[in-house]
Design a protein around this motif. Structure first.
Motif, PDB file in Angstrom:
ATOM      1  N   TYR A  28       0.811  -1.216   0.000  1.00  0.00           N
ATOM      2  CA  TYR A  28       0.000   0.000   0.000  1.00  0.00           C
ATOM      3  C   TYR A  28       0.848   1.272   0.000  1.00  0.00           C
ATOM      4  O   TYR A  28       0.300   2.362  -0.006  1.00  0.00           O
ATOM      5  CB  TYR A  28      -1.004  -0.025   1.160  1.00  0.00           C
ATOM      6  N   HIS A  29       2.154   1.151  -0.012  1.00  0.00           N
ATOM      7  CA  HIS A  29       3.027   2.290  -0.302  1.00  0.00           C
ATOM      8  C   HIS A  29       3.149   2.329  -1.824  1.00  0.00           C
ATOM      9  O   HIS A  29       4.027   1.706  -2.412  1.00  0.00           O
ATOM     10  CB  HIS A  29       4.402   2.122   0.358  1.00  0.00           C
ATOM     11  N   LEU A  30       2.238   3.064  -2.467  1.00  0.00           N
ATOM     12  CA  LEU A  30       2.057   2.951  -3.922  1.00  0.00           C
ATOM     13  C   LEU A  30       3.262   3.415  -4.731  1.00  0.00           C
ATOM     14  O   LEU A  30       3.464   2.942  -5.842  1.00  0.00           O
ATOM     15  CB  LEU A  30       0.798   3.718  -4.346  1.00  0.00           C
ATOM     16  N   SER A  31       4.070   4.331  -4.186  1.00  0.00           N
ATOM     17  CA  SER A  31       5.221   4.820  -4.955  1.00  0.00           C
ATOM     18  C   SER A  31       6.269   3.728  -5.155  1.00  0.00           C
ATOM     19  O   SER A  31       7.056   3.780  -6.097  1.00  0.00           O
ATOM     20  CB  SER A  31       5.841   6.041  -4.284  1.00  0.00           C
ATOM     21  N   THR A  32       6.287   2.716  -4.288  1.00  0.00           N
ATOM     22  CA  THR A  32       7.263   1.625  -4.418  1.00  0.00           C
ATOM     23  C   THR A  32       6.573   0.282  -4.698  1.00  0.00           C
ATOM     24  O   THR A  32       7.190  -0.759  -4.525  1.00  0.00           O
ATOM     25  CB  THR A  32       8.114   1.503  -3.135  1.00  0.00           C
ATOM     26  N   LEU A  33       5.337   0.346  -5.175  1.00  0.00           N
ATOM     27  CA  LEU A  33       4.555  -0.876  -5.394  1.00  0.00           C
ATOM     28  C   LEU A  33       5.281  -1.896  -6.278  1.00  0.00           C
ATOM     29  O   LEU A  33       5.323  -3.079  -5.968  1.00  0.00           O
ATOM     30  CB  LEU A  33       3.199  -0.522  -6.022  1.00  0.00           C
ATOM     31  N   SER A  34       5.867  -1.429  -7.381  1.00  0.00           N
ATOM     32  CA  SER A  34       6.468  -2.365  -8.336  1.00  0.00           C
ATOM     33  C   SER A  34       7.988  -2.392  -8.278  1.00  0.00           C
ATOM     34  O   SER A  34       8.619  -3.038  -9.115  1.00  0.00           O
ATOM     35  CB  SER A  34       6.013  -2.009  -9.754  1.00  0.00           C
ATOM     36  N   VAL A  35       8.585  -1.725  -7.293  1.00  0.00           N
ATOM     37  CA  VAL A  35      10.051  -1.668  -7.224  1.00  0.00           C
ATOM     38  C   VAL A  35      10.581  -2.930  -6.549  1.00  0.00           C
ATOM     39  O   VAL A  35      10.380  -3.146  -5.362  1.00  0.00           O
ATOM     40  CB  VAL A  35      10.533  -0.416  -6.454  1.00  0.00           C
ATOM     41  N   MET A  36      11.252  -3.757  -7.358  1.00  0.00           N
ATOM     42  CA  MET A  36      11.798  -5.010  -6.850  1.00  0.00           C
ATOM     43  C   MET A  36      13.306  -4.880  -6.683  1.00  0.00           C
ATOM     44  O   MET A  36      13.947  -4.068  -7.345  1.00  0.00           O
ATOM     45  CB  MET A  36      11.516  -6.156  -7.828  1.00  0.00           C
ATOM     46  N   LYS A  37      13.855  -5.708  -5.805  1.00  0.00           N
ATOM     47  CA  LYS A  37      15.308  -5.799  -5.706  1.00  0.00           C
ATOM     48  C   LYS A  37      15.830  -6.469  -6.969  1.00  0.00           C
ATOM     49  O   LYS A  37      15.071  -7.113  -7.695  1.00  0.00           O
ATOM     50  CB  LYS A  37      15.689  -6.633  -4.484  1.00  0.00           C
ATOM     51  N   LYS A  38      17.108  -6.318  -7.261  1.00  0.00           N
ATOM     52  CA  LYS A  38      17.696  -6.942  -8.453  1.00  0.00           C
ATOM     53  C   LYS A  38      17.843  -8.448  -8.277  1.00  0.00           C
ATOM     54  O   LYS A  38      17.604  -9.218  -9.206  1.00  0.00           O
ATOM     55  CB  LYS A  38      19.066  -6.327  -8.762  1.00  0.00           C
ATOM     56  N   LYS A  39      18.289  -8.844  -7.072  1.00  0.00           N
ATOM     57  CA  LYS A  39      18.472 -10.275  -6.816  1.00  0.00           C
ATOM     58  C   LYS A  39      18.345 -10.548  -5.323  1.00  0.00           C
ATOM     59  O   LYS A  39      18.365  -9.622  -4.512  1.00  0.00           O
ATOM     60  CB  LYS A  39      19.819 -10.754  -7.337  1.00  0.00           C
ATOM     61  N   CYS A  40      18.233 -11.828  -4.988  1.00  0.00           N
ATOM     62  CA  CYS A  40      18.110 -12.246  -3.599  1.00  0.00           C
ATOM     63  C   CYS A  40      19.441 -12.050  -2.883  1.00  0.00           C
ATOM     64  O   CYS A  40      20.486 -12.493  -3.378  1.00  0.00           O
ATOM     65  CB  CYS A  40      17.690 -13.713  -3.545  1.00  0.00           C
ATOM     66  N   ASP A  41      19.401 -11.404  -1.715  1.00  0.00           N
ATOM     67  CA  ASP A  41      20.615 -11.194  -0.937  1.00  0.00           C
ATOM     68  C   ASP A  41      21.112 -12.483  -0.296  1.00  0.00           C
ATOM     69  O   ASP A  41      22.260 -12.573   0.121  1.00  0.00           O
ATOM     70  CB  ASP A  41      20.375 -10.148   0.161  1.00  0.00           C
ATOM     71  N   CYS A  42      20.259 -13.492  -0.188  1.00  0.00           N
ATOM     72  CA  CYS A  42      20.629 -14.743   0.473  1.00  0.00           C
ATOM     73  C   CYS A  42      21.151 -15.796  -0.510  1.00  0.00           C
ATOM     74  O   CYS A  42      22.189 -16.389  -0.288  1.00  0.00           O
ATOM     75  CB  CYS A  42      19.441 -15.294   1.237  1.00  0.00           C
ATOM     76  N   CYS A  43      20.402 -16.043  -1.606  1.00  0.00           N
ATOM     77  CA  CYS A  43      20.796 -17.129  -2.511  1.00  0.00           C
ATOM     78  C   CYS A  43      21.261 -16.629  -3.886  1.00  0.00           C
ATOM     79  O   CYS A  43      21.765 -17.416  -4.684  1.00  0.00           O
ATOM     80  CB  CYS A  43      19.644 -18.119  -2.692  1.00  0.00           C
ATOM     81  N   GLY A  44      21.092 -15.345  -4.180  1.00  0.00           N
ATOM     82  CA  GLY A  44      21.576 -14.803  -5.445  1.00  0.00           C
ATOM     83  C   GLY A  44      20.620 -14.963  -6.616  1.00  0.00           C
ATOM     84  O   GLY A  44      20.965 -14.595  -7.750  1.00  0.00           O
ATOM     85  N   GLN A  45      19.426 -15.489  -6.385  1.00  0.00           N
ATOM     86  CA  GLN A  45      18.440 -15.645  -7.463  1.00  0.00           C
ATOM     87  C   GLN A  45      18.099 -14.279  -8.052  1.00  0.00           C
ATOM     88  O   GLN A  45      17.740 -13.365  -7.327  1.00  0.00           O
ATOM     89  CB  GLN A  45      17.178 -16.321  -6.903  1.00  0.00           C
ATOM     90  N   SER A  46      18.196 -14.163  -9.382  1.00  0.00           N
ATOM     91  CA  SER A  46      17.825 -12.913 -10.047  1.00  0.00           C
ATOM     92  C   SER A  46      16.315 -12.747  -9.973  1.00  0.00           C
ATOM     93  O   SER A  46      15.564 -13.683 -10.196  1.00  0.00           O
ATOM     94  CB  SER A  46      18.262 -12.957 -11.510  1.00  0.00           C
ATOM     95  N   TYR A  47      15.871 -11.530  -9.653  1.00  0.00           N
ATOM     96  CA  TYR A  47      14.435 -11.278  -9.552  1.00  0.00           C
ATOM     97  C   TYR A  47      13.828 -10.836 -10.874  1.00  0.00           C
ATOM     98  O   TYR A  47      12.627 -10.646 -10.965  1.00  0.00           O
ATOM     99  CB  TYR A  47      14.143 -10.242  -8.476  1.00  0.00           C
TER     100      TYR A  47
END
Ligand code: ZN
Length: 133
Positions: A28-47
């Motif tokens: 519900y913080h609409l300004s960051t609704l679709s902002v994803m991280k580039k990859k997982c900080d734990c396993c490195g999976q690309s998002y």
């Protein structure tokens, strides 16, 4: 299956379920609704496995919309014999207030269709982080 639901409902990495998919976990913080991280900080999976990957989430969004709005509207019509205006108001209200959730759930489900939970990897990552450094 538990990994799938954890990832979809809590917006966690589909592979390890440890890291968040989004920069801000509140949809519900609409300004960051679709902002994803580039990859997982734990396993490195690309998002974002490939450019435009999340266009396919529109199909999931459509199915979610039908399931969450049309089915309850039909039940309201059958059980309470509501008029068209009341049903339309119900559907529009659910869509407006549920949109951020539908958007994220659709993306999360789409991502989980292609990347599957790996409990063995999660165990390894948890043991690695539990060790004193
Ligand atoms: Zn991960």
């Amino acid at each position: 299956m538990a990994g799938f639901f954890t990832s979809v409902l809590r917006s966690k990495c589909p592979k390890c379920n440890l890291d968040n998919l989004y920069v801000d976990n509140n949809p519900y913080h609409l300004s960051t609704l679709s902002v994803m991280k580039k990859k997982c900080d734990c396993c490195g999976q690309s998002y974002e496995p490939e450019t435009g990957f999340y266009y396919g989430a529109m199909y999931v969004s459509y199915a979610l919309g039908v399931a969450v709005m049309v089915v309850p509207a039909m039940l309201l019509y059958l059980l309470f014999d509501l008029g068209f205006g009341a049903l339309l108001a119900f559907v529009i209200t659910v869509y407006i207030f549920g949109f951020p959730l539908f958007f994220r759930f659709a993306r999360n489900i789409w991502f989980n269709i292609f990347v599957h939970y790996d409990p063995e990897l999660r165990r390894k990552l948890e043991n690695k982080t539990a060790l004193p450094s």
